[in-house]
Scaffold this active site. Structure first.
Site, PDB file in Angstrom:
ATOM      1  N   ASP A 299      41.838 137.629  -6.365  1.00  0.00           N
ATOM      2  CA  ASP A 299      41.190 136.847  -7.411  1.00  0.00           C
ATOM      3  C   ASP A 299      41.452 135.366  -7.149  1.00  0.00           C
ATOM      4  O   ASP A 299      42.039 135.010  -6.129  1.00  0.00           O
ATOM      5  CB  ASP A 299      41.673 137.274  -8.805  1.00  0.00           C
ATOM      6  CG  ASP A 299      43.182 137.179  -8.950  1.00  0.00           C
ATOM      7  OD1 ASP A 299      43.835 136.672  -8.031  1.00  0.00           O
ATOM      8  OD2 ASP A 299      43.700 137.625  -9.988  1.00  0.00           O
TER       9      ASP A 299
ATOM     10  N   ASP B 272      45.413 140.883 -12.656  1.00  0.00           N
ATOM     11  CA  ASP B 272      46.441 140.550 -13.638  1.00  0.00           C
ATOM     12  C   ASP B 272      46.151 141.076 -15.028  1.00  0.00           C
ATOM     13  O   ASP B 272      47.010 140.999 -15.902  1.00  0.00           O
ATOM     14  CB  ASP B 272      46.646 139.033 -13.706  1.00  0.00           C
ATOM     15  CG  ASP B 272      45.357 138.283 -14.004  1.00  0.00           C
ATOM     16  OD1 ASP B 272      44.341 138.939 -14.310  1.00  0.00           O
ATOM     17  OD2 ASP B 272      45.361 137.040 -13.932  1.00  0.00           O
TER      18      ASP B 272
ATOM     19  N   ASP C   3      41.886 145.194 -14.647  1.00  0.00           N
ATOM     20  CA  ASP C   3      42.167 145.402 -13.229  1.00  0.00           C
ATOM     21  C   ASP C   3      42.908 146.706 -12.951  1.00  0.00           C
ATOM     22  O   ASP C   3      43.074 147.077 -11.791  1.00  0.00           O
ATOM     23  CB  ASP C   3      43.010 144.240 -12.685  1.00  0.00           C
ATOM     24  CG  ASP C   3      42.268 142.920 -12.737  1.00  0.00           C
ATOM     25  OD1 ASP C   3      41.066 142.924 -12.425  1.00  0.00           O
ATOM     26  OD2 ASP C   3      42.875 141.903 -13.094  1.00  0.00           O
TER      27      ASP C   3
END
Length: 849
Positions: free
Chosen positions: A304, A575, A579
């Site tokens: 990410d 995070d 996810d």
């Protein structure tokens, strides 16, 4: 109003009786409990997998062969490793359960026309939730009214910017209110919420078998076949030599047990545990031991953006006015920064920014010990810092404010000086009169630099029209300083990269280009535009430097599976709650330790304690080194097996004319007493400087090269010296072919062979440190543990030869002076064979290891 087929009672909310009836009918507002696996069954599974079964069989055979101590030792190894594996898996499988922690304990509702605080589990559809800034939303709901709500949905969507739902819009369980206040009617509770759907996907995602697990199972199968085959062969030879069937069977069992690698499992486990410890020292917390090796096999990293590639600290670096550009000096939130450029125009823009920051009163930078700490929205904090650096005093509270709206894409503040407006240039500039020349070009220039651009304007009235443009503000969330180098290291290592983010594609692409992730041929695509066909998606993303923006949890999970289907070992970062499924399904799930959620951390295999992308690269390097180390001590173990098997082979091939050079107990003493510690030290070998050059070695742990080296070079060198020394000592003592030597002479000769193998393994430990450089070039430094281990190996040799009653029990006595001289030849013999073999290989294409 109709909500999910049920009628609400408007502003008064439900009555207590209605709420009680719906609670009875629909059940509590709680995520469905995941079906827990029986811990006892899970523990037993750790004791009956293929590797463990092999060791159980070895323990049973040792017991049948009259060696109860060995049988007990093997059983303890299996149980201890089983307990350790069970604990690791048990902790990992709690990820779905942690989703419940996101629901608050209490909630405020309106019932019977009055506010009432209730347990979150007692919420029902139709309840009117009363929301305040800071509240966590505890059910899916539809907004009735409010004071410009701002909701952080990043845990569900991955989008870093808060959303501002209008009346009629939806808010979801697990999100929280960062600004405003209002009311919302509950539309779904418990298992019917969006959060519960993500929980179900997370719980249903299964972890792929790690490459190490598959490789170890293959090693065990190979060694098992060899051990059993040799045992059967020697049983037949014993019968041909007129052994009684019972004696021949026990002899064959002893040979089989001797060939079982009892030390392999603890060696692998302790080597991985040491790697885990080293990674923790580098801010990488590994939650599953097997993940260490899987990290080394990584071929694709899906990362990410915010907080991993960037600092997640937004700063104003440029202010443009019609008179030119002003540069902002000062890193991050340090108060000593200054502004350069047009002071008056910059001050006006800073004053506006200061007022705009009041849209979120908690968004500010608090000075602590000379450094400002950001509190609140990063962009508003950056504007607050800009105002302070411009020397603007605190302004009175605004008369009215309109927070940023994703549809208008601007915010405004009214105070005694008029109306101040900030927002996206394409939203603010059309409202301005007499836009300075060059404004459009400035917007393009700042955007091309990867900055987030805000237009700053002021008006005389309360309406957002006929404004005067004060300038443009360019904000940057700077990349971490070590990211570019880490990305370059990934490319050197043959690892592909992709940015998978919930952010805007333009922002993502700019950051990707700045850190070197985005290449000329890279693709930038939004999640909604991904191909529906998995093959087409794999073809699109299986390229280095891709950027996928605005992804959903399901798309992130799909990307992981598609890349795995194309043969990649995928590391996926994340995070948030959203996810969890992707982290669990990826070969390596990487969670953020500083900013991530408990759910992400529990679902992941690796937790970055500092959220740095470079930490992933460090962990991959250690993972590759661990794979190489496992090959090192496998070579070491197999070399020993060749030397141990040689006396039995010579005895069998000579038809018993040459006495048996080693007893089964001597072989076991070699396996467990002298070899285990040097093998562990080889597992602690530090990474080679060339470890991150070229693609990871993801082939077999035992391949043709390792087999040729162990069985064709190092093992025969040890065996030749050991058997040669054995026979020479026998002949020197008066033995003749086919005769039965005396017990004392046989014990001395056997002790000589035993000593030769131990000394040969001592030399072999240093030879196994490299597959390409011989000992003289590789040197003896760099791994102090190996020096201590070989010293301990020499000490154990003395114990087995000198400490009563071990010599008599094992069947080997202290060598004669001639025997010592002959046994010592094992050291140069092993090193010479190793050097010759590596010299021959050096003429071929060099290996990266």
């Amino acid at each position: 109003m109709q909500v999910a087929g049920r009628t609400t009672t408007g502003e008064r909310g439900l009555t207590a009786a209605e709420a009680a009836e719906r609670l009875r009918r629909d059940g509590p507002n709680a995520l469905p409990a995941a079906r827990r696996r029986n811990p006892a069954v899970e523990f037993v599974k750790q004791l009956v997998h293929f590797f463990a079964l092999m060791l159980w069989v070895a323990s049973g055979l040792a017991l049948l062969a009259g060696m109860p101590a060995l049988a007990i030792a093997i059983a303890v190894v299996v149980v201890v490793n089983g307990v350790f594996s069970f604990v690791q898996e048990y902790r990992a499988d709690r990820a779905a359960e942690r989703l419940r922690d996101l629901l608050p304990v209490r909630a405020t509702v309106r019932r019977d026309g009055k506010p009432l605080v209730v347990n979150a589990t007692e919420l029902v559809t139709g309840d009117v939730l009363l929301l305040e800034a800071g509240d966590r939303v505890c059910a899916d709901a539809e907004v009735l009214a409010g004071g410009r709500l701002s909701v952080d949905e990043s845990l569900l969507t991955g989008e870093s910017a808060p959303v501002r739902p209008e009346p009629g819009g939806a808010v979801h369980a697990g999100t929280y209110l960062v600004e405003g206040h209002g009311a919302a009617v509950v539309t779904a509770t418990g298992s019917r919420t969006r959060l519960a759907g993500i929980a179900a996907v997370t719980a249903g995602a299964t972890r792929p078998r790690s490459p190490l697990t598959g490789q170890l199972q293959r090693v065990v199968r190979i060694v098992s076949v060899i051990a059993v085959s040799v045992g059967v062969l020697f049983f037949g030879v014993a019968l041909l030599l007129d052994f009684a069937p019972g004696e021949g069977f026990l002899f064959a069992i002893g040979v089989t047990v001797a060939l079982v690698p009892e030390g392999l499992l603890p060696t692998v486990t302790l080597s991985l545990a040491r790697a885990v410890q080293k990674m923790a020292g580098r801010n990488a917390l590994v939650r599953r031991l097997e993940s260490v090796e899987t990290l080394g096999a990584t071929t694709f990293i899906c990362t990410d953006k915010t907080g991993t590639l960037t600092r997640n600290e937004m700063s104003v670096i440029t202010v443009w006015t019609g008179a030119g550009s002003a540069t902002v000096e000062g890193e991050g939130y340090r108060p000593e920064g200054r502004l350069f450029g047009d002071p008056e125009a910059v001050a006006a823009a800073a004053a506006l920014a200061d007022s705009a920051a009041r849209c979120s009163p908690d968004s500010r930078a608090v000075e602590q010990s000379g450094v400002w700490r950001p509190v609140g929205d990063p962009m508003e904090v950056a504007l607050h810092v800009l105002a302070t650096r411009a020397g603007r005093a605190a302004r009175p509270a605004p008369r009215d404010r309109r927070p940023f709206d994703p549809y208008r894409r601007r915010s405004s503040v009214s105070d005694e000086d008029g109306l101040h407006v900030t927002g996206a240039p394409d939203s603010v500039l059309p409202l301005c009169r007499d836009v300075p020349p060059g404004a459009a070009e400035a917007v393009h220039e700042l955007s091309a630099r990867g900055l987030r651009v805000l237009a700053v304007a002021r008006g005389d009235g309360d309406e957002e029209r006929d404004l005067a443009l004060l300038g443009l503000v360019g904000l940057e969330d700077p990349p971490r300083p070590d990211v570019a180098g880490a990305i370059a290291a990934c490319r050197t290592a043959g690892i592909k990269l992709a940015m998978i983010t919930g952010d805007h594609p333009g922002t993502a692409a700019a950051i990707a280009a700045e850190v070197g992730l985005l290449g000329p041929a890279s693709v930038v695509v939004e999640g909604k535009d991904l191909p529906a066909d998995d093959a087409a998606l794999g073809e699109l993303l299986d390229a280095d430097g891709s950027v996928v923006a605005r992804v959903t949890p399901e798309q992130k999970l799909r990307i992981a599976r598609v890349l795995q289907a194309r043969g990649h070992v995928v590391a996926m970062t994340g995070d948030g709650v959203n996810d969890g499924p992707a982290l669990r399904t990826a070969d390596i799930g990487v969670a953020m330790g500083a900013s991530g959620t408990d759910v992400a951390r529990e679902a992941a295999d690796l937790v970055l304690l500092d959220d740095h992308f470079a930490t992933i690269v460090n962990a991959i390097e250690l993972g590759r080194a661990t794979f190489a180390n496992i090959r090192r001590f496998l070579t070491y173990h197999l070399t020993d097996n060749v030397a141990e098997l040689a006396p039995f082979a010579v005895w069998a091939l000579s038809g018993g004319s040459i006495p048996l050079g080693l007893t089964v107990l001597q072989v076991l003493a070699l396996d467990i007493g002298t070899d285990l510690v040097p093998a562990l030290a080889l597992g602690a070998e530090p990474p080679n400087p060339r470890t991150m050059r070229g693609r990871a070695r993801t082939g077999n742990l035992i391949d043709g090269r390792l087999v040729r080296r162990a069985f064709g070079v190092l093992g025969p060198a040890e065996a030749l010296v050991a058997m040669g020394a054995f026979v020479v000592v026998l002949v020197a003592g008066g033995w003749r072919w086919g005769a039965e030597p005396g017990a004392a002479l046989l014990a001395t000769a056997s002790g000589t062979a035993f000593t030769a193998i131990v000394l040969g393994q001592l030399a072999n430990a240093f030879a196994c440190r490299s597959e390409s450089r011989w000992v003289g070039r590789r040197g003896f430094g760099g791994n102090p543990l190996l020096l201590w281990a070989t010293a301990l190996e020499a000490a154990m040799l003395a114990v087995f030869l000198l400490l009563p009653p071990l010599p008599g029990l094992l069947g080997g006595d202290l060598p004669s002076p001639l025997g010592w001289a002959l046994a010592a030849l094992a050291v140069p013999a092993v090193w010479a064979a190793d050097a010759l073999h590596k010299a021959i290989r050096a003429r071929r294409p060099k290996d990266i290891r």
